[in-house]
Design an enzyme around this catalytic site. Structure first.
Site, PDB file in Angstrom:
ATOM      1  N   ARG A  85      38.129  31.337  34.314  1.00  0.00           N
ATOM      2  CA  ARG A  85      37.926  32.789  34.430  1.00  0.00           C
ATOM      3  C   ARG A  85      36.802  33.181  33.477  1.00  0.00           C
ATOM      4  O   ARG A  85      36.984  33.110  32.263  1.00  0.00           O
ATOM      5  CB  ARG A  85      39.201  33.580  34.062  1.00  0.00           C
ATOM      6  CG  ARG A  85      40.437  33.307  34.895  1.00  0.00           C
ATOM      7  CD  ARG A  85      40.323  33.785  36.340  1.00  0.00           C
ATOM      8  NE  ARG A  85      40.013  35.188  36.497  1.00  0.00           N
ATOM      9  CZ  ARG A  85      40.917  36.182  36.476  1.00  0.00           C
ATOM     10  NH1 ARG A  85      42.188  35.917  36.244  1.00  0.00           N
ATOM     11  NH2 ARG A  85      40.545  37.428  36.674  1.00  0.00           N
ATOM     12  N   ASP A 234      39.602  43.292  29.161  1.00  0.00           N
ATOM     13  CA  ASP A 234      39.386  41.848  29.222  1.00  0.00           C
ATOM     14  C   ASP A 234      38.256  41.397  28.306  1.00  0.00           C
ATOM     15  O   ASP A 234      38.205  40.240  27.916  1.00  0.00           O
ATOM     16  CB  ASP A 234      39.084  41.432  30.661  1.00  0.00           C
ATOM     17  CG  ASP A 234      40.331  41.490  31.521  1.00  0.00           C
ATOM     18  OD1 ASP A 234      41.011  40.464  31.634  1.00  0.00           O
ATOM     19  OD2 ASP A 234      40.631  42.570  32.065  1.00  0.00           O
ATOM     20  N   ASN A 244      37.091  45.764  32.193  1.00  0.00           N
ATOM     21  CA  ASN A 244      38.494  45.740  32.616  1.00  0.00           C
ATOM     22  C   ASN A 244      38.518  45.621  34.141  1.00  0.00           C
ATOM     23  O   ASN A 244      37.477  45.562  34.802  1.00  0.00           O
ATOM     24  CB  ASN A 244      39.225  46.998  32.138  1.00  0.00           C
ATOM     25  CG  ASN A 244      40.736  46.862  32.247  1.00  0.00           C
ATOM     26  OD1 ASN A 244      41.309  45.864  31.812  1.00  0.00           O
ATOM     27  ND2 ASN A 244      41.392  47.844  32.834  1.00  0.00           N
TER      28      ASN A 244
END
Length: 348
Positions: A85, A234, A244
């Site tokens: 990710r 994030d 985010n």
């Protein structure tokens, strides 16, 4: 997330709310797969899971016939985990911490010593997140001084962390103090983290929750049905720009238009002190099928082009305050985050 008997137990978030099933991970590859598939998700949870994946990676690398071969094999595992990710900075923060543990040893160290130290560090990362969640919840709740309804987007709860959550941790604490009357939850297309996860968490806790489609948020604000917005993050740049879940930027613009405070709750591990602005944040793009299908049914023309970013960036000018375990930050964010950076260096 539970670590026990050399196994990482993860709640499979892709099956919620219909099924509550657990994944039992016995290899770093299985954890990497869980992160990629969003079976485990949320920046702090991803970081903790990756730390435990490094423990498995070290066990696998221990079969190497030299110290250099061991380190090379383990760094290869770390590199592959980092590719799962690209946006959530907690992932890289946790991997760096694990790599720093390895650097404390040399060719005279036994594999057992290194493995023990790595396992202890992974456990520490998970335990620290629990304490951080509690501190964020306390600081955030202090912003809610009167009963009010709030809106949140995506999921920043216990499912996204190791304990209470960030944004939902604040909501839980403010509700316990009598200052949350209702929570409006955006469904969060295309993967419905709001509908499937946040609404489920709040409902489990007995907190009044109303689910709305993403494009209903503005209408809810216009009709004065919410008095504040709180979300997680994030990655946060050094100037206070916030990455985010996709749709957060739209919510922030709507909140500003309607004079509603927009709060972000995130731990220090979510701050990327190496980048100046949100322009430097890599934005993950996911597969087209997430948008082209719904509930297993195709909802778009065959061959249609799809743009599916998983995140967006909210400008610091739209953020009322950022809630951390070290207190509440307000503009000018460059100065506030610089102070936070100095605190984080001292605490290492």
């Amino acid at each position: 997330m539970v670590w026990s008997n050399n196994c990482l137990k993860l709640l499979d978030q892709t099956l919620l709310p219909g099924q509550v099933e657990y994944i039992y991970c016995h290899s770093w590859e299985r954890i990497a797969e869980a992160i990629k598939k969003l079976e485990v998700r949320g920046a702090p949870a991803i970081g903790a899971a990756a730390a435990f994946a490094m423990v498995f990676g070290a066990r696998e690398a221990a079969a190497a016939n030299s110290w250099n071969a061991f380190k090379t094999a383990l760094l290869s595992v770390s590199k592959q985990l980092a590719q799962t990710r690209p946006t959530a900075v907690n992932l890289f923060w946790a991997l760096k911490r694990m790599e720093e543990v390895v650097e404390r040893f040399d060719e005279n160290s036994s594999p057992g010593e290194v493995l023990t130290a790595l396992e202890q560090e992974a456990i520490a990362i998970a335990e620290e997140d629990k304490a951080v969640n509690q501190k964020i919840s306390k600081y955030g709740a202090s912003l809610f001084t009167a009963p009010q309804a709030v809106l949140t987007h995506c999921n920043a709860g216990a499912l996204a962390t190791v304990a209470l959550g960030t944004a939902l941790g604040v909501i839980r604490e403010a509700k316990a103090q009598g200052n949350i009357t209702k929570v409006f939850v955006d469904e969060t297309r295309p993967l419905l983290q709001g509908a499937r996860l946040t609404a489920w968490e709040l409902h489990q806790d007995g907190i009044p929750v109303t689910l709305i489609t993403d494009n209903t948020a503005g209408w809810v604000m216009k009709n004065k049905m919410v008095q504040s917005v709180i979300v997680g993050a994030d990655r946060i740049a050094r100037n206070g720009d916030v990455a985010n879940k996709i749709g957060t930027y739209s919510v922030a613009v709507l909140a500003r238009e309607h004079g509603i405070p927009f709060y972000v709750a995130a731990p220090v591990s979510t701050f990327d002190f190496s980048i100046k602005t949100g322009n430097d944040i890599p934005i993950e793009e996911r597969c087209a099928n997430e948008v082209k299908s719904f509930g297993g049914c195709c909802i778009a023309p065959e061959g249609i082009s799809v743009f599916n970013p998983a995140f967006d960036v909210t400008l610091n000018s739209l953020v009322t305050a950022i809630i951390t375990e070290h207190g509440v930050l307000r503009a000018p964010y460059e100065q506030a985050i610089e102070k936070l950076y100095q605190i984080s260096k001292k605490s290492k």
